[in-house]
Design a protein around this motif. Sequence first.
Motif, PDB file in Angstrom:
ATOM      1  N   GLY A   1       0.975  -1.225  -0.060  1.00  0.00           N
ATOM      2  CA  GLY A   1      -0.118  -0.167   0.032  1.00  0.00           C
ATOM      3  C   GLY A   1       0.940   1.233   0.041  1.00  0.00           C
ATOM      4  N   SER A   2       0.181   2.495   0.108  1.00  0.00           N
ATOM      5  CA  SER A   2       0.992   3.844   0.231  1.00  0.00           C
ATOM      6  C   SER A   2       1.660   3.769   1.510  1.00  0.00           C
ATOM      7  N   ASP A   3       2.521   4.379   1.993  1.00  0.00           N
ATOM      8  CA  ASP A   3       3.249   4.672   3.151  1.00  0.00           C
ATOM      9  C   ASP A   3       3.678   3.571   3.940  1.00  0.00           C
ATOM     10  N   VAL A   4       3.878   2.580   3.436  1.00  0.00           N
ATOM     11  CA  VAL A   4       4.539   1.374   3.954  1.00  0.00           C
ATOM     12  C   VAL A   4       5.883   1.342   4.106  1.00  0.00           C
ATOM     13  N   GLY A   5       6.633   2.232   3.532  1.00  0.00           N
ATOM     14  CA  GLY A   5       8.011   2.297   3.721  1.00  0.00           C
ATOM     15  C   GLY A   5       8.889   1.864   2.506  1.00  0.00           C
ATOM     16  N   LYS A   6       8.349   1.898   1.447  1.00  0.00           N
ATOM     17  CA  LYS A   6       9.136   1.645   0.145  1.00  0.00           C
ATOM     18  C   LYS A   6      10.376   2.572  -0.125  1.00  0.00           C
ATOM     19  N   SER A   7      10.021   3.794   0.221  1.00  0.00           N
ATOM     20  CA  SER A   7      11.050   4.775  -0.205  1.00  0.00           C
ATOM     21  C   SER A   7      12.108   4.920   0.833  1.00  0.00           C
ATOM     22  N   ILE A   8      11.758   4.440   2.197  1.00  0.00           N
ATOM     23  CA  ILE A   8      12.948   4.449   3.133  1.00  0.00           C
ATOM     24  C   ILE A   8      13.765   3.001   2.721  1.00  0.00           C
ATOM     25  N   VAL A   9      13.014   1.845   2.434  1.00  0.00           N
ATOM     26  CA  VAL A   9      13.740   0.686   2.123  1.00  0.00           C
ATOM     27  C   VAL A   9      14.833   0.871   1.039  1.00  0.00           C
ATOM     28  N   THR A  10      14.390   1.481  -0.297  1.00  0.00           N
ATOM     29  CA  THR A  10      14.846   1.924  -1.417  1.00  0.00           C
ATOM     30  C   THR A  10      16.089   2.719  -0.932  1.00  0.00           C
ATOM     31  N   THR A  11      16.105   3.514  -0.107  1.00  0.00           N
ATOM     32  CA  THR A  11      17.076   4.633   0.372  1.00  0.00           C
ATOM     33  C   THR A  11      18.079   3.822   0.954  1.00  0.00           C
ATOM     34  N   ALA A  12      17.783   2.898   2.085  1.00  0.00           N
ATOM     35  CA  ALA A  12      18.515   2.156   2.964  1.00  0.00           C
ATOM     36  C   ALA A  12      19.465   1.257   1.753  1.00  0.00           C
ATOM     37  N   LEU A  13      18.942   0.597   0.868  1.00  0.00           N
ATOM     38  CA  LEU A  13      19.469  -0.235   0.065  1.00  0.00           C
ATOM     39  C   LEU A  13      20.429   0.530  -0.891  1.00  0.00           C
ATOM     40  N   CYS A  14      20.021   1.612  -1.280  1.00  0.00           N
ATOM     41  CA  CYS A  14      20.977   2.353  -1.974  1.00  0.00           C
ATOM     42  C   CYS A  14      22.498   2.938  -1.297  1.00  0.00           C
ATOM     43  N   ARG A  15      22.192   3.185  -0.243  1.00  0.00           N
ATOM     44  CA  ARG A  15      23.417   3.627   0.739  1.00  0.00           C
ATOM     45  C   ARG A  15      24.239   2.360   0.953  1.00  0.00           C
ATOM     46  N   PHE A  16      23.399   1.063   1.331  1.00  0.00           N
ATOM     47  CA  PHE A  16      24.209  -0.083   1.736  1.00  0.00           C
ATOM     48  C   PHE A  16      25.179  -0.633   0.510  1.00  0.00           C
ATOM     49  N   PHE A  17      24.434  -0.678  -0.639  1.00  0.00           N
ATOM     50  CA  PHE A  17      25.240  -1.332  -1.901  1.00  0.00           C
ATOM     51  C   PHE A  17      26.508  -0.286  -2.138  1.00  0.00           C
ATOM     52  N   VAL A  18      26.233   0.933  -2.050  1.00  0.00           N
ATOM     53  CA  VAL A  18      27.309   1.805  -2.370  1.00  0.00           C
ATOM     54  C   VAL A  18      28.525   1.911  -1.405  1.00  0.00           C
ATOM     55  N   LYS A  19      28.230   1.342  -0.202  1.00  0.00           N
ATOM     56  CA  LYS A  19      29.190   1.262   0.884  1.00  0.00           C
ATOM     57  C   LYS A  19      29.854  -0.207   0.685  1.00  0.00           C
ATOM     58  N   GLN A  20      29.271  -0.992  -0.071  1.00  0.00           N
ATOM     59  CA  GLN A  20      29.864  -2.312  -0.491  1.00  0.00           C
ATOM     60  C   GLN A  20      30.481  -2.125  -1.883  1.00  0.00           C
ATOM     61  N   GLU A  21      30.776  -0.725  -2.205  1.00  0.00           N
ATOM     62  CA  GLU A  21      31.384  -0.584  -3.423  1.00  0.00           C
ATOM     63  C   GLU A  21      30.849  -1.139  -4.656  1.00  0.00           C
ATOM     64  N   ILE A  22      29.583  -1.170  -4.705  1.00  0.00           N
ATOM     65  CA  ILE A  22      28.681  -1.382  -5.817  1.00  0.00           C
ATOM     66  C   ILE A  22      27.857  -0.019  -6.422  1.00  0.00           C
ATOM     67  N   SER A  23      28.148   0.379  -7.506  1.00  0.00           N
ATOM     68  CA  SER A  23      27.476   1.660  -7.983  1.00  0.00           C
ATOM     69  C   SER A  23      26.228   1.417  -8.084  1.00  0.00           C
ATOM     70  N   THR A  24      25.376   2.173  -7.589  1.00  0.00           N
ATOM     71  CA  THR A  24      23.831   1.960  -7.247  1.00  0.00           C
ATOM     72  C   THR A  24      23.135   3.371  -7.723  1.00  0.00           C
ATOM     73  N   ALA A  25      22.093   3.412  -8.229  1.00  0.00           N
ATOM     74  CA  ALA A  25      21.189   4.297  -8.650  1.00  0.00           C
ATOM     75  C   ALA A  25      19.882   4.082  -8.423  1.00  0.00           C
ATOM     76  N   PRO A  26      18.934   5.023  -7.709  1.00  0.00           N
ATOM     77  CA  PRO A  26      17.380   4.583  -7.663  1.00  0.00           C
ATOM     78  C   PRO A  26      16.585   4.969  -8.755  1.00  0.00           C
TER      79      PRO A  26
END
Length: 500
Positions: A18-43
Amino acid sequence: MKNKALKSGKCLAVFGTGSDVGKSIVTTALCRFFVKQEISTAPFKAQNMSNNSGVTPDGLEMGRAQIVQAEAAGIAPHVYMNPILLKPTSDTGAQVVVLGNVLEDSSAMEYHSKKNEFFSQACSALDSLREKYELVVIEGAGSCAEVNLMPNDIVNLRMAEYAGAPVILVADIHKGGVFAQIVGTLECLAETQREMIAGFIINRFRGDKSLFSDGISWIEKKTGKKVFGVLPWYDHIRIEAEDSVVIENVKKVAIKGRSQKGIAVIRLPHISNFTDFDPLLSLNGVELFFIEALQELSSFKAVILPGSKNTQFDLKWLHSTGWAKEIKNYADQGGHILGICGGYQMMGRHVHDPDGIEGKPGTTGGLSLLPVETFLKAPKTTTLSCFSWKGIPGTGYEIHMGKTNRLEGDPLFSVSKQNGITCSREDGCSLDASRILGTYMHGLFDSPGITELWLESIGLDNVKTAQAHGLTVRDKEYDLLAAYFEKHIDIKAIKELLKL
């Protein structure tokens, strides 16, 4: 449509029940996590519906959520990350922004009829990102199981199928009915679509997670899919919210008097860019309230009129609800008022719309708090700007239709650069020793010096901002979010899913 890119980055989709369940936050977390793993990432979000937008370094408009996610990924935002932005102007209409530029104002039915064309543009944007980045994290919109919208879907399962992306489904346990959310979503999907769902993330859990272990087992047994983890409720991390649902159902507030540190933001019907005020929310010693129902303002240190996607409608709303009279009474009593963008336009004498930019052509009487006149007209102004106030430097961005002419008073800001080009221009209006102010500059509170100067002007000179402010602070929050995500989510299983 098949993705023809044979050598391209991988994709992972984050959809919601549904709306406002946390998609944006999870996406943001994944973007930062994978970049810290030295995997170039884009949303990436094919279509975003929001009046919370921002400006890219090349002066184009896109959704704030994808700008936040780009920041988390450590890259500059680009309109390919949000190729289609819908900015609601009414219950059934929206301004359509494609690749950063206004295409048209469209009814829901008109937009619906053009979705195949927009889908092709979104696919091309995704292909361009995949050529540059090793991983693209695709955010969905609303619920991915809206059966009436699926035939013309361009942002959820149709996009995931095009990208060949496994899907993580986010559910919000705080809303209640999390088991029904998950199972019900799957039941609405065709078998081929259910197979695209790799597993689930349960968001906003309160209490002892061990008490939910039976729930996880039930979900996995019932669906045959993995629960990647349960994210506990947190209040120690501050990430910009995408949707205005975070300021819905606001109530009247009571504070004792102007000796207190309360600041009121009028929650307009078409409020836009409410994240302008996130820096104020994080300050110790400042209380910020969004208020909608008419109430007396005399106890507040300052009142802010925020941006609006429909200035004339919201201005008429201020008049019809009694807010206009209350705001003017507050000004007459010596209160401090700041208008930003649409709020600035409303503070003038008139808002003229000769071409019907916001509906029927005509003129609406303003609040007459500032000696300015606004003419709504195309094209839309979208700039990243460097400015100064009383010698203090700041940065911000402008997104507005129209031009405001200052007839008297002083300019508020001196603008020295727009979209990287040196200039010399004035912005806004200042009256009565900086007590009544208006500006087109969004994001002004991201600059510590500007924030402190404004707080001082309203009598809060003892409130100091940290030197770490704006993006510097947000960057630390992204690290906290990624660490929190890694602690509670089986990130190894997600990496295995992607074969990373």
